[in-house]
Design a protein around this motif. Structure first.
Motif, short mmCIF file in Angstrom:
data_model
loop_
_atom_site.label_atom_id
_atom_site.label_comp_id
_atom_site.label_asym_id
_atom_site.label_seq_id
_atom_site.Cartn_x
_atom_site.Cartn_y
_atom_site.Cartn_z
N VAL A 12 40.74 26.66 34.16
CA VAL A 12 39.62 25.98 34.54
C VAL A 12 38.63 27.34 34.54
CG1 VAL A 12 38.29 23.87 36.09
CG2 VAL A 12 40.88 22.95 35.59
N ALA A 13 39.39 27.59 35.83
CA ALA A 13 38.32 28.06 35.77
C ALA A 13 37.50 29.40 35.31
CB ALA A 13 38.64 29.03 37.30
N PRO A 14 38.96 30.19 34.52
CA PRO A 14 38.48 30.92 33.53
C PRO A 14 37.66 30.11 32.35
CG PRO A 14 40.87 31.47 33.96
CD PRO A 14 40.40 29.97 34.63
N LEU A 15 38.00 29.27 31.23
CA LEU A 15 37.37 28.15 30.66
C LEU A 15 36.17 28.35 31.07
CD1 LEU A 15 39.76 25.98 29.05
CD2 LEU A 15 38.76 28.21 28.37
N ALA A 16 35.74 27.60 32.85
CA ALA A 16 34.41 27.37 32.92
C ALA A 16 33.65 28.16 32.85
CB ALA A 16 34.28 26.64 34.61
N ILE A 17 33.38 29.61 33.84
CA ILE A 17 33.34 31.16 33.85
C ILE A 17 32.56 31.77 31.87
CG2 ILE A 17 33.08 33.05 34.82
CD1 ILE A 17 34.68 32.11 37.10
N ALA A 18 33.37 31.13 31.94
CA ALA A 18 33.36 31.71 30.23
C ALA A 18 32.62 31.09 29.30
CB ALA A 18 34.83 31.67 29.30
N VAL A 166 29.74 31.68 20.85
CA VAL A 166 29.71 32.30 22.56
C VAL A 166 31.09 32.35 23.48
CG1 VAL A 166 27.58 30.88 22.83
CG2 VAL A 166 29.67 29.73 23.38
N LEU A 167 32.02 32.18 22.91
CA LEU A 167 33.35 32.59 23.34
C LEU A 167 33.83 33.55 22.99
CD1 LEU A 167 34.35 28.80 24.52
CD2 LEU A 167 33.16 30.42 25.98
N ASP A 168 33.13 33.86 21.86
CA ASP A 168 33.83 35.35 21.01
C ASP A 168 34.31 36.69 22.41
OD1 ASP A 168 34.10 33.16 19.21
OD2 ASP A 168 33.04 34.80 17.76
N TYR A 169 33.25 36.46 23.26
CA TYR A 169 32.90 37.90 23.68
C TYR A 169 33.29 37.58 25.34
CZ TYR A 169 31.92 42.24 26.78
OH TYR A 169 31.69 42.62 27.80
N PHE A 170 33.33 37.09 25.85
CA PHE A 170 33.14 35.96 27.52
C PHE A 170 34.93 35.78 27.50
CE2 PHE A 170 28.66 35.98 27.10
CZ PHE A 170 28.59 36.83 27.90
N ALA A 171 35.26 34.30 26.51
CA ALA A 171 36.53 34.47 27.17
C ALA A 171 37.74 34.96 27.01
CB ALA A 171 37.04 33.10 25.91
N PRO A 172 37.84 36.34 26.26
CA PRO A 172 39.17 37.67 26.49
C PRO A 172 38.67 38.28 27.34
CG PRO A 172 38.35 37.08 24.11
CD PRO A 172 37.54 36.82 25.10
N SER A 173 37.46 37.94 28.22
CA SER A 173 36.81 39.05 29.40
C SER A 173 37.30 38.43 30.16
CB SER A 173 35.64 39.67 29.56
OG SER A 173 35.38 40.48 28.29
N ILE A 174 36.97 37.57 30.26
CA ILE A 174 37.08 36.54 31.59
C ILE A 174 38.59 36.10 31.54
CG2 ILE A 174 37.24 34.46 32.88
CD1 ILE A 174 34.45 36.05 32.87
N ALA A 175 39.49 35.92 30.13
CA ALA A 175 40.49 35.82 31.03
C ALA A 175 41.53 36.79 30.88
CB ALA A 175 41.97 35.25 29.34
N VAL A 176 41.22 38.15 30.99
CA VAL A 176 41.80 39.21 31.41
C VAL A 176 41.76 38.67 33.22
CG1 VAL A 176 41.64 41.57 31.54
CG2 VAL A 176 41.78 40.82 29.13
N VAL A 177 40.29 38.76 33.01
CA VAL A 177 40.07 39.06 34.92
C VAL A 177 41.45 38.07 35.31
CG1 VAL A 177 38.76 39.08 37.07
CG2 VAL A 177 37.84 40.31 34.61
N PHE A 178 41.30 36.69 35.55
CA PHE A 178 41.80 35.91 35.56
C PHE A 178 43.20 36.15 35.79
CE2 PHE A 178 37.76 33.74 36.04
CZ PHE A 178 37.76 33.24 37.27
N LEU A 179 44.01 37.17 34.41
CA LEU A 179 45.13 37.20 34.77
C LEU A 179 45.56 37.66 35.64
CD1 LEU A 179 48.12 37.22 32.48
CD2 LEU A 179 46.72 39.14 31.53
N PHE A 180 45.32 38.90 35.77
CA PHE A 180 45.39 40.11 37.08
C PHE A 180 45.06 38.82 38.26
CE2 PHE A 180 44.44 42.87 34.06
CZ PHE A 180 44.86 44.09 34.50
N ILE A 181 44.69 38.32 38.30
CA ILE A 181 44.48 37.07 39.44
C ILE A 181 45.75 36.23 39.36
CG2 ILE A 181 43.22 35.27 40.76
CD1 ILE A 181 40.34 36.66 39.41
N GLY A 182 46.48 35.87 38.34
CA GLY A 182 47.15 34.76 38.67
C GLY A 182 48.96 35.27 38.69
N SER A 183 48.54 36.54 38.47
CA SER A 183 50.11 37.54 38.50
C SER A 183 49.93 38.11 40.00
CB SER A 183 49.55 38.73 37.22
OG SER A 183 48.55 39.58 37.85
N GLY A 184 48.85 38.68 40.39
CA GLY A 184 48.92 38.92 41.45
C GLY A 184 48.97 37.56 42.70
N LEU A 185 48.73 36.39 42.17
CA LEU A 185 48.93 35.03 43.70
C LEU A 185 50.28 34.85 43.28
CD1 LEU A 185 46.15 32.81 42.55
CD2 LEU A 185 46.55 33.64 44.39
N GLY A 186 50.92 34.63 41.83
CA GLY A 186 52.57 34.41 41.43
C GLY A 186 52.98 35.96 42.72
#
Length: 216
Positions: A12-18, A166-186
């Motif tokens: 939810v958060a990555p898609l909303a912010i992107a 609109v999501l071509d650039y921001f979606a991958p960028s935000i997804a990478v950020v939350f990928l790091f956050i998600g792996s750290g939370l795990g």
């Protein structure tokens, strides 16, 4: 899937912010008139440079009588940007600087005149300086030196994100950020399971240890 925090963090958060960033910065470039003044160049050279730079239709280029006029009209807002060509110093080594990296290095052959409130005018002035450099540089080469070896075409419509989704650039960028956050939370969850003693219960269950790690 029952862990709502994981669903929010990973989906939810990555898609909303992107989407928020995408809609905030999306849209075509400005269509307002942007006049660029050039001193030290002939009208024929200026037309060839403007054609080589592939400036958009809203950018107009005109010859300005002298260096002082360029600086004055850029300062008072009459021009969005300006280029001063020092013809006496236009050697091949000088012409290579704005052609390779316009605006990145001070060039003895060109001077870009801009103001802080018109950064887009500065960019178009640098592009025009690169076009001037390319035309002057080509004029110094012997006929047939490089024209038969290669041809290069660059379309100005491919620059920036004006024509992209609109999501071509921001979606991958935000997804990478939350990928790091998600792996750290795990990994943090595994440590918390161990400190509270529940990791021992999970290890005693009829599941492989790798399944626990992959689940996290």
């Amino acid at each position: 899937m029952r862990d709502r925090s994981a669903v929010i963090t990973c989906l939810v958060a990555p898609l909303a912010i992107a989407a928020i960033l995408g809609f905030a910065f999306a849209g075509n470039s400005s269509t307002g008139a942007l006049p660029i003044g050039v001193s030290g160049a002939s009208p024929a050279l200026l037309r060839a440079a403007a054609h080589a730079s592939q400036l958009p239709a809203n950018v107009s280029v005109r010859v300005v009588p002298d260096e002082a006029t360029v600086k004055r009209e850029v300062a008072d807002g009459t021009l969005a940007g300006g280029v001063i060509l020092h013809r006496g110093q236009a050697s091949l080594s000088h012409l290579m600087i704005p052609m390779v990296a316009p605006g990145a290095t001070p060039s003895p052959g060109f001077e870009i005149v801009d103001r802080a409130s018109a950064l887009i005018g500065q960019q178009y002035a640098e592009s025009l300086a690169a076009g001037l450099a390319s035309r002057l540089y080509a004029g110094r080469l012997e006929p047939g030196t490089a024209t038969h070896l290669a041809a290069l075409s660059v379309s100005a419509s491919t620059l920036g994100n004006g024509g992209k989704a609109v999501l071509d650039y921001f979606a991958p960028s935000i997804a990478v950020v939350f990928l790091f956050i998600g792996s750290g939370l795990g990994m943090r969850s595994l440590l918390m399971e161990r400190s509270t003693g529940t990791l021992t219960r999970l290890a005693a269950a009829p599941v492989r240890p790798s399944a626990i790690v992959w689940g996290k």
